[in-house]
Design an enzyme around this catalytic site. Structure first.
Site, PDB file in Angstrom:
ATOM      1  CG  HIS A 127     -27.574  64.526 -29.122  1.00 25.64           C
ATOM      2  ND1 HIS A 127     -28.046  65.763 -28.750  1.00 25.64           N
ATOM      3  CD2 HIS A 127     -27.164  63.920 -27.971  1.00 25.64           C
ATOM      4  CE1 HIS A 127     -27.924  65.907 -27.436  1.00 25.64           C
ATOM      5  NE2 HIS A 127     -27.395  64.795 -26.937  1.00 25.64           N
ATOM      6  CG  ASP A 134     -30.659  63.675 -22.319  1.00 27.93           C
ATOM      7  OD1 ASP A 134     -30.566  62.439 -22.309  1.00 27.93           O
ATOM      8  OD2 ASP A 134     -29.671  64.442 -22.335  1.00 27.93           O
ATOM      9  CG  HIS A 162     -26.686  66.418 -23.162  1.00 23.13           C
ATOM     10  ND1 HIS A 162     -26.669  65.189 -22.538  1.00 23.13           N
ATOM     11  CD2 HIS A 162     -25.479  66.986 -22.938  1.00 23.13           C
ATOM     12  CE1 HIS A 162     -25.483  65.022 -21.947  1.00 23.13           C
ATOM     13  NE2 HIS A 162     -24.751  66.083 -22.175  1.00 23.13           N
ATOM     14  CG  ASP A 181     -28.173  63.061 -19.413  1.00 25.35           C
ATOM     15  OD1 ASP A 181     -29.324  63.409 -19.159  1.00 25.35           O
ATOM     16  OD2 ASP A 181     -27.695  63.014 -20.573  1.00 25.35           O
TER      17      ASP A 181
END
Ligand SMILES: [Zn+2]
Length: 353
Positions: free
Chosen positions: A123, A160, A162, A249
């Protein structure tokens, strides 16, 4: 295979009540030991050196690097969910150093594959952090290999839960890095971007490939998407190395994500990545599993990922509870998304024609 690990990784602990806990690294190493993974003759453990300022500046703007160092000194958070401190900074630099060490080991001929344990802070962009991330160690690794070993074709598979907005932003206009991200539909999760139509720009058009999946997507559909998008693109792009980014995740019991992978699903995902790397880039592969917000399943999933990378035929580890079933609408939605990607990318890629 080399695994980079340092006891001080545990300092990447974002505070009491924060889902990113620093005990993950030690718990994972303990579980690896229990499963005899570290006893395999093909596995070497290496303690990394911290990444240098020069390593950071190949990716990040100087003013941003200075800001993070200053905030860390003052114990001031970067944002509400991304704290900093001297201890966190020290760990972040060691983790990024771990990614570089994996790259070094591969190009020194000491190992074919690497796991940068706890790496993958996707990120963070050139001049921003967030989402628990300060420095983008994925890009730091890419830029290190580019300068040191003249590499010109990188494939990043970001699995991931995200979307890796930082990594995507850094390479959005860059055709030397094919960024493929398989993640939960951004309308339902942080960071709120990562749509199929975001395909890159300028020379980089067609080199950013997003595969958003509806909440509830499970192993079968996940692997279907991987085989329809990642595998053919890797074969056509012929990267020199594959960098795979993601922790636990996407697991069904994770507290932040709503995908439904099982431990077996992670193993199959990782085997698919290893086999693809064997086919397209002489096996060169670095795995960066940072994420995971259910401490019960995190070690199981990271183990499944590591076992697939190291080349085990099967694993005996199982989920602690029964996985929920996938809704039939998930497959249909993913087929539609792949149809959309085909339309968007067919000009660029023969595999989509
Ligand atoms: Zn994540």
């Amino acid at each position: 295979m080399v695994i980079t690990f340092h006891e001080k990784f545990a300092q990447y602990d974002l505070g009491e009540g924060h889902p990113f806990r620093g005990d993950r690294f030690v718990n994972v190493m303990k579980f690896f030991k229990e499963q005899d993974l570290l006893d395999l003759s093909t596995v070497t453990l290496v303690e990394p050196q911290p990444a240098s300022r020069k390593d950071l500046l190949r990716v990040h703007q100087e003013s941003y690097v200075d800001l993070i160092f200053r905030l860390a000194e003052e114990n001031t958070p970067y944002d509400v969910e991304t704290p900093t401190s001297k201890r966190i900074l020290e760990a972040a630099l060691l983790i990024a150093g771990g990614a570089i060490t994996c790259g070094e080991s591969i190009y020194n001929g000491k190992a074919k594959r690497g796991i940068s344990l706890g790496g993958g802070y996707h990120h963070a962009g050139r001049d921003y952090g967030g989402g628990f991330c300060l420095f983008n160690d994925v890009a730091i690794l890419v830029e290190y290999l580019r300068v040191k070993y003249d590499l010109t074709r990188f494939l990043i598979l970001d699995y991931d839960v995200h979307f890796g907005n930082g990594t995507s932003d850094i390479y959005y206009g860059d055709p030397t890095v094919l960024y493929i991200s398989v993640h939960q539909d951004p309308r339902t999760i942080y960071p709120g971007t990562g749509f199929a139509w975001q395909i890159g720009e300028g020379k980089g058009e067609g080199y950013n490939v997003n595969v958003p999946l509806p909440p509830g997507t499970s192993d079968g559909t996940y692997l279907y998407a991987l085989n329809e998008v990642f595998v053919p693109l890797a074969e056509e792009f012929e990267p020199e190395i594959i960098i795979a980014n993601g922790g636990s995740d996407p697991h069904f019991a994770d507290i932040l994500g709503s995908l439904r992978l099982t431990v077996k699903g992670f193993f199959n995902l990782s085997c698919t990545i290893r086999k693809t790397a064997n086919k397209v880039c002489d096996g060169k592969l670095i795995l960066m599993p940072a994420s995971g917000y259910n401490p019960k399943v995190l070690p199981l999933c990271w183990y499944a990922l590591a076992a697939g990378v190291v080349g085990l035929e099967e694993i005996r580890v199982e989920d602690p509870s029964e996985p929920p079933k996938e809704q039939p609408s998930c497959r249909k939605q993913v087929e539609n998304t792949i149809g959309e990607l085909t339309r968007l990318l067919k000009k660029k890629w023969a595999c989509f024609q």
